[in-house]
Design a protein around this motif. Structure first.
Motif, short mmCIF file in Angstrom:
data_model
loop_
_atom_site.label_atom_id
_atom_site.label_comp_id
_atom_site.label_asym_id
_atom_site.label_seq_id
_atom_site.Cartn_x
_atom_site.Cartn_y
_atom_site.Cartn_z
N THR A 100 0.82 -1.22 0.00
CA THR A 100 0.00 0.00 0.00
C THR A 100 0.84 1.26 0.00
OG1 THR A 100 -1.60 -1.24 1.34
CG2 THR A 100 -1.90 1.17 1.19
N ASN A 101 1.75 1.37 0.96
CA ASN A 101 2.51 2.59 1.19
C ASN A 101 3.83 2.64 0.42
OD1 ASN A 101 3.24 0.42 2.98
ND2 ASN A 101 4.67 1.83 3.93
N GLU A 149 1.36 3.26 -3.55
CA GLU A 149 1.27 4.71 -3.34
C GLU A 149 2.16 5.47 -4.32
OE1 GLU A 149 1.88 8.18 0.04
OE2 GLU A 149 1.72 6.10 0.71
N ARG A 154 0.74 8.16 -6.91
CA ARG A 154 1.20 9.56 -6.86
C ARG A 154 1.72 10.00 -8.23
NH1 ARG A 154 3.22 12.23 -2.04
NH2 ARG A 154 2.58 11.12 -0.17
N THR A 161 -0.19 -3.94 3.26
CA THR A 161 1.19 -3.61 3.56
C THR A 161 1.59 -4.29 4.86
OG1 THR A 161 2.83 -1.83 3.59
CG2 THR A 161 0.76 -1.43 4.80
N THR A 199 -1.46 6.42 3.83
CA THR A 199 -1.52 6.41 2.36
C THR A 199 -2.84 7.00 1.88
OG1 THR A 199 0.03 4.58 2.06
CG2 THR A 199 -1.61 4.90 0.33
N ASN A 229 -2.64 10.70 2.40
CA ASN A 229 -1.68 11.30 1.46
C ASN A 229 -2.25 11.41 0.06
OD1 ASN A 229 0.36 11.51 3.39
ND2 ASN A 229 1.30 9.56 2.83
#
Length: 186
Positions: free
Chosen positions: A118-119, A123, A127, A145, A165, A168
């Motif tokens: 995930t992170n 992500e 992004r 994660t 996440t 963010n």
């Protein structure tokens, strides 16, 4: 949410090596089932599917090429797909073949991102997709994660990292963070 017929599903690093206990505690035991539901829905609708695999260069990595952990998990191993990308860094946009070029050649402007971690790679790919101008949706329950340690003994659980996440990506305007059911109902 409204997905057009060209909306691509990006399935990030759903690899057997992530079952290695060395990763530690994970969150979201339903991630693979939700990923499978998304892949099935995309296949049934004839929408493009992109599978991504991380080919680690780190010595001893469970994701290294030639190891059993490098293989995709059964939920996606036989999935129909339109593109297969291999990468050695977090973002699928830095893999081979060129993901951005492939999407742009087909006029694809919407992407749904799912997978592992995930992170990390999920992500980072989301992004970057947002920065490149794609309309990005991330069904957070189709990711997972692991707990992670940081500087000075700081430690976050997998669930805390997944929440970070979500904040963010959605709060930062990179992606719309939703559930798998919301994506499938769109």
């Amino acid at each position: 949410m409204d997905f057009d017929d060209t909306a691509a599903l990006l399935v990030i690093d759903v690899q057997q090596g992530f079952d290695d206990p060395a990763w530690g505690e994970r969150d979201n035991p339903e991630a693979e089932a939700n990923i499978g539901r998304l892949v099935q829905a995309w296949a049934d609708a004839g929408r493009p599917i992109v599978l991504v695999r991380h080919d680690s260069r780190e010595s001893g990595s469970p994701l290294a090429p030639g190891t059993p952990g490098n293989a995709l998990k059964p939920v996606v191993a036989e999935a129909p797909h339109d593109l297969f990308v291999t990468k050695q860094v977090n973002s699928a946009f830095y893999g081979e073949p060129d993901l951005r070029g492939w999407l742009d050649e087909r006029g694809i402007r919407q992407v749904v991102v799912c997978g592992i971690q995930t992170n990390q790679c999920v992500e980072t790919t989301a992004r970057m997709a947002g920065n490149l101008g794609y309309d990005v949706t991330l069904p957070i329950d189709a990711t997972h994660t692991f707990d992670m340690a940081g500087p000075g003994g700081m430690r976050l659980t997998a669930a805390e990292l997944a929440r970070a996440t979500a904040v963010n990506l959605d709060g930062g305007g990179f992606a719309r963070v939703v559930s798998t059911d919301e994506v499938l109902g769109a």
